[in-house]
Design a protein around this motif. Structure first.
Motif, PDB file in Angstrom:
ATOM      1  N   MET A 186       0.843  -1.175   0.000  1.00  0.00           N
ATOM      2  CA  MET A 186       0.000   0.000   0.000  1.00  0.00           C
ATOM      3  C   MET A 186       0.890   1.241   0.000  1.00  0.00           C
ATOM      4  N   SER A 187       0.531   2.206  -0.799  1.00  0.00           N
ATOM      5  CA  SER A 187       1.289   3.452  -0.788  1.00  0.00           C
ATOM      6  C   SER A 187       0.351   4.624  -1.042  1.00  0.00           C
ATOM      7  N   THR A 188       0.836   5.799  -0.738  1.00  0.00           N
ATOM      8  CA  THR A 188       0.102   7.020  -1.016  1.00  0.00           C
ATOM      9  C   THR A 188       0.678   7.609  -2.298  1.00  0.00           C
ATOM     10  N   ASN A 189       0.220   8.750  -2.703  1.00  0.00           N
ATOM     11  CA  ASN A 189       0.817   9.444  -3.843  1.00  0.00           C
ATOM     12  C   ASN A 189       1.946  10.358  -3.405  1.00  0.00           C
ATOM     13  N   LYS A 190       2.210  10.416  -2.113  1.00  0.00           N
ATOM     14  CA  LYS A 190       3.205  11.329  -1.568  1.00  0.00           C
ATOM     15  C   LYS A 190       4.623  10.901  -1.942  1.00  0.00           C
ATOM     16  N   VAL A 191       5.495  11.913  -2.038  1.00  0.00           N
ATOM     17  CA  VAL A 191       6.902  11.677  -2.354  1.00  0.00           C
ATOM     18  C   VAL A 191       7.740  12.282  -1.223  1.00  0.00           C
ATOM     19  N   ALA A 192       8.638  11.490  -0.677  1.00  0.00           N
ATOM     20  CA  ALA A 192       9.580  11.966   0.336  1.00  0.00           C
ATOM     21  C   ALA A 192      10.957  12.082  -0.304  1.00  0.00           C
ATOM     22  N   VAL A 193      11.670  13.134   0.066  1.00  0.00           N
ATOM     23  CA  VAL A 193      13.014  13.374  -0.447  1.00  0.00           C
ATOM     24  C   VAL A 193      13.951  13.475   0.751  1.00  0.00           C
ATOM     25  N   LEU A 194      15.073  12.775   0.669  1.00  0.00           N
ATOM     26  CA  LEU A 194      16.125  12.879   1.674  1.00  0.00           C
ATOM     27  C   LEU A 194      17.413  13.233   0.946  1.00  0.00           C
ATOM     28  N   ALA A 195      17.912  14.427   1.212  1.00  0.00           N
ATOM     29  CA  ALA A 195      19.169  14.867   0.608  1.00  0.00           C
ATOM     30  C   ALA A 195      20.234  14.917   1.690  1.00  0.00           C
ATOM     31  N   THR A 196      21.388  14.356   1.416  1.00  0.00           N
ATOM     32  CA  THR A 196      22.534  14.418   2.319  1.00  0.00           C
ATOM     33  C   THR A 196      23.613  15.223   1.617  1.00  0.00           C
ATOM     34  N   LEU A 197      24.067  16.278   2.287  1.00  0.00           N
ATOM     35  CA  LEU A 197      24.997  17.230   1.689  1.00  0.00           C
ATOM     36  C   LEU A 197      26.221  17.413   2.567  1.00  0.00           C
ATOM     37  N   ALA A 198      27.399  17.302   1.976  1.00  0.00           N
ATOM     38  CA  ALA A 198      28.651  17.635   2.656  1.00  0.00           C
ATOM     39  C   ALA A 198      29.006  19.056   2.231  1.00  0.00           C
ATOM     40  N   ILE A 199      29.141  19.940   3.207  1.00  0.00           N
ATOM     41  CA  ILE A 199      29.366  21.359   2.945  1.00  0.00           C
ATOM     42  C   ILE A 199      30.766  21.753   3.394  1.00  0.00           C
ATOM     43  N   LYS A 200      31.430  22.549   2.560  1.00  0.00           N
ATOM     44  CA  LYS A 200      32.760  23.051   2.910  1.00  0.00           C
ATOM     45  C   LYS A 200      32.672  23.859   4.210  1.00  0.00           C
ATOM     46  N   PRO A 201      33.650  23.691   5.119  1.00  0.00           N
ATOM     47  CA  PRO A 201      33.587  24.404   6.404  1.00  0.00           C
ATOM     48  C   PRO A 201      33.420  25.917   6.257  1.00  0.00           C
ATOM     49  N   GLU A 202      34.108  26.497   5.291  1.00  0.00           N
ATOM     50  CA  GLU A 202      34.042  27.953   5.125  1.00  0.00           C
ATOM     51  C   GLU A 202      32.702  28.413   4.543  1.00  0.00           C
TER      52      GLU A 202
END
Length: 99
Positions: free
Chosen positions: A1-17
């Protein structure tokens, strides 16, 4: 069973500066998304498990709402900022929501 909803998971490595500017910019993007996109139910930014890592959690009522999100001018502007702030390739996962 599923809904029409979409989940997004973004993982980002960001420069310290770039971290401070990244957080401020993404908080602005979050405010714009939640104010302007009725199809976005959730847009959260979190500190990841390691320094310099961030996660963005997004929930859309449908694939169409997610596609519409990607057409917004402020999303394109954020992509330019991210291209300069990223320390490596992001990981972006799309998920069909079950419940």
């Amino acid at each position: 069973m599923s809904t029409n909803k979409v989940a997004v998971l973004a993982t980002l490595a960001i420069k310290p500066e770039a971290a401070e500017h990244f957080v401020a910019s993404m908080c602005e993007v979050r405010a714009k998304v939640l104010a302007n996109e009725a199809g976005c139910e959730r847009y959260d930014i979190a500190q990841g498990p390691t320094p310099g890592t961030y996660r963005i959690f997004e929930l859309y009522e449908s694939a169409e709402a997610f596609a519409q999100h990607n057409q917004m001018a402020y999303v394109a502007e954020a992509a330019i900022m991210l291209s300069m702030a990223l320390a490596g390739a992001p990981t972006i996962e799309l998920h069909d929501v079950i419940s």
